[in-house]
Design an enzyme around this catalytic site. Structure first.
Site, short mmCIF file in Angstrom:
data_model
loop_
_atom_site.label_atom_id
_atom_site.label_comp_id
_atom_site.label_asym_id
_atom_site.label_seq_id
_atom_site.Cartn_x
_atom_site.Cartn_y
_atom_site.Cartn_z
N ASN A 12 90.39 33.55 46.72
CA ASN A 12 89.43 34.64 46.52
C ASN A 12 88.78 34.93 47.87
O ASN A 12 87.93 34.18 48.33
CB ASN A 12 88.38 34.20 45.48
N LYS A 14 86.80 37.19 48.59
CA LYS A 14 85.44 37.75 48.43
C LYS A 14 85.26 38.94 49.39
O LYS A 14 86.22 39.65 49.66
CB LYS A 14 84.39 36.66 48.62
N HIS A 96 83.56 36.50 37.59
CA HIS A 96 83.21 35.56 38.66
C HIS A 96 81.69 35.34 38.68
O HIS A 96 80.93 36.27 38.39
CB HIS A 96 83.69 36.10 40.01
N GLU A 98 79.64 35.31 40.96
CA GLU A 98 78.89 36.28 41.78
C GLU A 98 78.73 37.61 41.05
O GLU A 98 77.71 38.29 41.21
CB GLU A 98 79.58 36.42 43.15
N GLU A 166 84.48 27.33 37.34
CA GLU A 166 83.84 27.28 38.65
C GLU A 166 82.36 26.96 38.47
O GLU A 166 81.55 27.88 38.22
CB GLU A 166 83.98 28.63 39.36
N GLY A 172 80.71 27.63 47.32
CA GLY A 172 80.22 27.96 48.66
C GLY A 172 79.19 26.97 49.18
O GLY A 172 78.51 27.23 50.18
N SER A 212 84.32 25.00 46.33
CA SER A 212 84.44 24.21 47.57
C SER A 212 85.71 23.37 47.64
O SER A 212 85.70 22.27 48.19
CB SER A 212 83.20 23.32 47.74
P1 13P Z 1 84.32 28.39 47.61
O1 13P Z 1 85.70 27.77 47.61
O2 13P Z 1 83.97 29.08 48.89
O3 13P Z 1 83.28 27.40 47.14
O4 13P Z 1 84.34 29.55 46.50
C1 13P Z 1 84.82 29.28 45.25
C2 13P Z 1 84.95 30.54 44.50
O5 13P Z 1 83.96 31.16 44.14
C3 13P Z 1 86.29 31.06 44.23
O6 13P Z 1 86.26 32.13 43.36
#
Ligand code: 13P
Length: 249
Positions: A12, A14, A96, A98, A166, A172, A212
């Protein structure tokens, strides 16, 4: 993981990168040695979907990071599954954390998007996960089951769905769930599918972990019985993404 479920690794991206840096990442991926027993999907920013699809080797699928719940119309700023497909893109990430927690998208809207994306023939990476205060309050199961139900109520064909667990506190933050913490939730999700959908769907649906994940943590996570792959954020923008794709080898 069970050998009956093909390992699945999503990257992802982002809201990161530009044509130069994503182009370099794609070149690295295209020339890397990756094992064919893993499905690989890169979720590109909407404006780079066409670019990513044109440059990435055909063995890698591309995903949108979001879409709207109808085919077209006066919805400024949104994109539809029809447009995603028109760019040769076959997957979409929905729900997601976010989208849920930065943009306030509800379970209900996520479910409607899942229904529409599936009806248009896209594969869906459907995301769920608890926040830190919810984990600390002991309601992880309640939260992820509710989120899963809102998705499941909108799914007819589970072969097109990958469920991504997740935990929000791991996204993150550099704080990966331990393999046991992740496995514990994955097995509960599989049990939920068994009792609320069917035994067959519980057996065949890929449940992937995100939060992560790195080249260093992926192998032990991948060794857990109910972890069928990953959804990777930060590390999917680096060469170590190849190690994560090959985590089972
Ligand atoms: P990170 O791997 O940066 O923690 O992000 C995970 C994520 O949100 C994947 O969709």
């Amino acid at each position: 993981m069970s050998p009956s479920r093909k390992f699945f690794v999503g990257g992802n991206w982002k809201m990161n990168g530009d044509k130069k840096s994503l182009g370099e990442l794609i070149d690295t991926m295209n020339s890397a040695k990756v094992h064919s027993d893993t499905d690989v999907v890169c979720a590109a920013p909407a404006i780079y979907l066409d670019f990513a699809r044109q440059k990435l080797d055909a063995k890698f699928a591309v995903a949108a990071q979001n879409c709207y719940k109808v085919a077209k119309g006066a919805f400024t700023g949104e994109i539809s599954p029809a447009m995603i497909k028109d760019c040769g893109v076959t997957w979409v990430v929905l729900g997601h954390s976010e989208r849920r927690h930065v943009f306030g998208e509800s379970d209900e809207l996520t479910g409607q998007k899942v229904a529409h994306a599936l009806s248009e023939g896209l594969g869906v990476i459907a995301c769920i996960g608890e926040k830190l205060d919810q984990r600390e309050a002991g309601i992880t199961e309640k939260v992820v089951f509710e989120q899963t139900k809102a998705i499941a109520d909108n799914v007819k064909d589970w072969s097109k769905v990958v469920l991504a667990y997740e935990p929000v506190w791991a996204i993150g933050t550099g704080k990966t769930a331990t393999p046991l913490q992740a496995q514990e939730v994955h097995v509960k999700l599989r049990d939920w599918l068994k009792s609320h959908v069917s035994e067959e769907v519980a057996k065949s649906t890929r449940i992937i972990y995100g939060g992560s994940v790195t080249g260093g943590t992926c192998k032990e996570l991948a060794s857990q019985a109910d972890i069928d792959g990953f959804l990777v954020g930060g590390a999917s923008l680096k060469a170590e993404f190849i190690d994560i794709i090959n985590a089972k080898h």
